[in-house]
Design a protein around this motif. Structure first.
Motif, PDB file in Angstrom:
ATOM      1  N   GLU A  41       0.811  -1.219   0.000  1.00 30.30           N
ATOM      2  CA  GLU A  41       0.000   0.000   0.000  1.00 30.30           C
ATOM      3  C   GLU A  41       0.846   1.271   0.000  1.00 30.30           C
ATOM      4  N   ARG A  42       2.045   1.206   0.530  1.00 30.32           N
ATOM      5  CA  ARG A  42       2.879   2.396   0.585  1.00 30.32           C
ATOM      6  C   ARG A  42       3.701   2.590  -0.689  1.00 30.32           C
ATOM      7  N   ARG A  43       3.477   1.727  -1.680  1.00 26.55           N
ATOM      8  CA  ARG A  43       4.188   1.833  -2.950  1.00 26.55           C
ATOM      9  C   ARG A  43       3.198   1.900  -4.110  1.00 26.55           C
ATOM     10  N   PRO A  44       3.634   2.408  -5.254  1.00 29.06           N
ATOM     11  CA  PRO A  44       2.783   2.308  -6.443  1.00 29.06           C
ATOM     12  C   PRO A  44       2.527   0.853  -6.795  1.00 29.06           C
ATOM     13  N   TRP A  45       1.449   0.605  -7.486  1.00 32.15           N
ATOM     14  CA  TRP A  45       1.125  -0.757  -7.936  1.00 32.15           C
ATOM     15  C   TRP A  45       2.315  -1.318  -8.712  1.00 32.15           C
ATOM     16  N   GLY A  46       2.600  -2.589  -8.501  1.00 29.29           N
ATOM     17  CA  GLY A  46       3.855  -3.153  -8.991  1.00 29.29           C
ATOM     18  C   GLY A  46       4.015  -3.246 -10.484  1.00 29.29           C
ATOM     19  N   SER A  47       2.900  -3.482 -11.228  1.00 28.49           N
ATOM     20  CA  SER A  47       3.032  -3.717 -12.664  1.00 28.49           C
ATOM     21  C   SER A  47       1.649  -3.652 -13.326  1.00 28.49           C
ATOM     22  N   PRO A  48       1.562  -3.062 -14.507  1.00 30.66           N
ATOM     23  CA  PRO A  48       0.288  -3.110 -15.233  1.00 30.66           C
ATOM     24  C   PRO A  48      -0.079  -4.521 -15.668  1.00 30.66           C
ATOM     25  N   GLU A  49       0.879  -5.445 -15.618  1.00 29.10           N
ATOM     26  CA  GLU A  49       0.625  -6.835 -15.969  1.00 29.10           C
ATOM     27  C   GLU A  49      -0.063  -7.606 -14.832  1.00 29.10           C
ATOM     28  N   LEU A  50      -0.024  -7.047 -13.626  1.00 31.14           N
ATOM     29  CA  LEU A  50      -0.620  -7.696 -12.461  1.00 31.14           C
ATOM     30  C   LEU A  50      -2.045  -7.170 -12.271  1.00 31.14           C
ATOM     31  N   LEU A  51      -3.028  -8.076 -12.343  1.00 28.96           N
ATOM     32  CA  LEU A  51      -4.422  -7.673 -12.225  1.00 28.96           C
ATOM     33  C   LEU A  51      -4.888  -7.633 -10.781  1.00 28.96           C
ATOM     34  N   SER A  52      -4.458  -8.579  -9.970  1.00 28.84           N
ATOM     35  CA  SER A  52      -4.826  -8.589  -8.557  1.00 28.84           C
ATOM     36  C   SER A  52      -3.903  -9.531  -7.798  1.00 28.84           C
ATOM     37  N   TYR A  53      -3.878  -9.329  -6.483  1.00 28.14           N
ATOM     38  CA  TYR A  53      -3.034 -10.132  -5.597  1.00 28.14           C
ATOM     39  C   TYR A  53      -3.829 -10.384  -4.318  1.00 28.14           C
ATOM     40  N   HIS A  54      -3.988 -11.656  -3.955  1.00 21.18           N
ATOM     41  CA  HIS A  54      -4.815 -12.020  -2.809  1.00 21.18           C
ATOM     42  C   HIS A  54      -4.047 -12.943  -1.871  1.00 21.18           C
ATOM     43  N   LEU A  55      -4.362 -12.808  -0.583  1.00 19.50           N
ATOM     44  CA  LEU A  55      -3.670 -13.554   0.456  1.00 19.50           C
ATOM     45  C   LEU A  55      -4.699 -14.273   1.322  1.00 19.50           C
ATOM     46  N   TYR A  56      -4.377 -15.517   1.687  1.00 20.79           N
ATOM     47  CA  TYR A  56      -5.286 -16.376   2.444  1.00 20.79           C
ATOM     48  C   TYR A  56      -4.547 -16.949   3.652  1.00 20.79           C
ATOM     49  N   THR A  57      -5.248 -17.060   4.780  1.00 20.03           N
ATOM     50  CA  THR A  57      -4.685 -17.692   5.966  1.00 20.03           C
ATOM     51  C   THR A  57      -5.161 -19.135   6.039  1.00 20.03           C
ATOM     52  N   GLY A  58      -4.228 -20.048   6.259  1.00 19.53           N
ATOM     53  CA  GLY A  58      -4.578 -21.451   6.392  1.00 19.53           C
ATOM     54  C   GLY A  58      -5.225 -21.727   7.735  1.00 19.53           C
TER      55      GLY A  58
END
Length: 226
Positions: free
Chosen positions: A44-61
């Motif tokens: 969140e404290r950086r610009p979005w990493g790449s126009p090639e990246l559409l989304s990034y999701h994280l899950y807790t096991g």
């Protein structure tokens, strides 16, 4: 910039031609939560990493020690460019906040087919279950036939009402299939697997070339989008 969302990803999203799943071990539920927040801050404290990246999701096991990452890329080349230029600084910040993270593996896929949610179904998955189906070394060509059989079974009378959708991915290395299944709740999933095995599901379980099944349970913890 980068924004946080609690909306689950659309696994059928057009343009997501290079879906990746990776796994980390962090040890405890407290470290799970700390790592999720560290990932959020690093992005969140950086610009979005790449126009090639559409989304990034994280899950807790639900095991209390693991994390699963799911990133939707337009291409593998876009991911490789991101790795060269932007990934390390994010990883360094995360590792400073939560030392000792074990990055177990990253797997690359192509989504093959899905059992989609029914029209008008607005349920939010209370549980995400991934099932990895490993195949014999000479059985890579049978993976699509296996998925076709599973989808045929899901379309029949054995379909469980607690299953919202299921998305089947073929690993690019030819070794396995990954099913990302969205369930209404853990109770619904437990009830489904506790029931008697039908002849149709027995055919799936004994499909030629299948070496084994590995299932894991997760809850969606964080979504990041441009």
């Amino acid at each position: 910039m980068t924004r946080r969302t609690h909306t689950h990803p659309d696994l059928t999203r057009p343009g997501a031609d290079a879906p990746f799943f990776s796994h980390w071990q962090v040890g405890t539920p407290e470290r799970q939560a700390a790592t999720v927040e560290a990932v959020a801050r690093a992005w969140e404290r950086r610009p979005w990493g790449s126009p090639e990246l559409l989304s990034y999701h994280l899950y807790t096991g639900l095991d209390g020690s693991s994390l699963m990452h799911h990133s939707q890329w337009r291409s593998e080349q876009g991911y490789e460019a991101f790795v060269r230029t932007h990934r390390q600084e994010r990883n360094d910040e995360i590792d400073t906040a939560v030392p000792g993270i074990e990055r177990v593996r990253l797997d690359r896929y192509r989504r093959y087919r899905s059992h989609p949610r029914a029209d008008g179904d607005r349920r939010v998955a209370g549980l995400v279950v991934t099932v990895r189906i490993d195949f014999d070394a000479d059985a890579a060509g049978k993976r699509a036939d296996f998925v076709d059989l599973v989808l045929e079974t899901l379309a029949g009378p054995d379909a469980d009402p607690g299953l919202i959708a299921a998305h089947f991915h073929l690993s690019t290395d030819g070794t396995h299939v990954l099913n990302y299944a969205e369930w209404e709740s853990g109770r619904a999933y437990d009830a489904a697997i506790a029931g008697p095995e039908s002849p149709e599901w027995a055919r799936v379980r004994t499909f030629p070339g299948v070496k084994g099944f590995t299932g894991r349970r997760y809850r969606h913890a964080l979504g990041l989008e441009p």
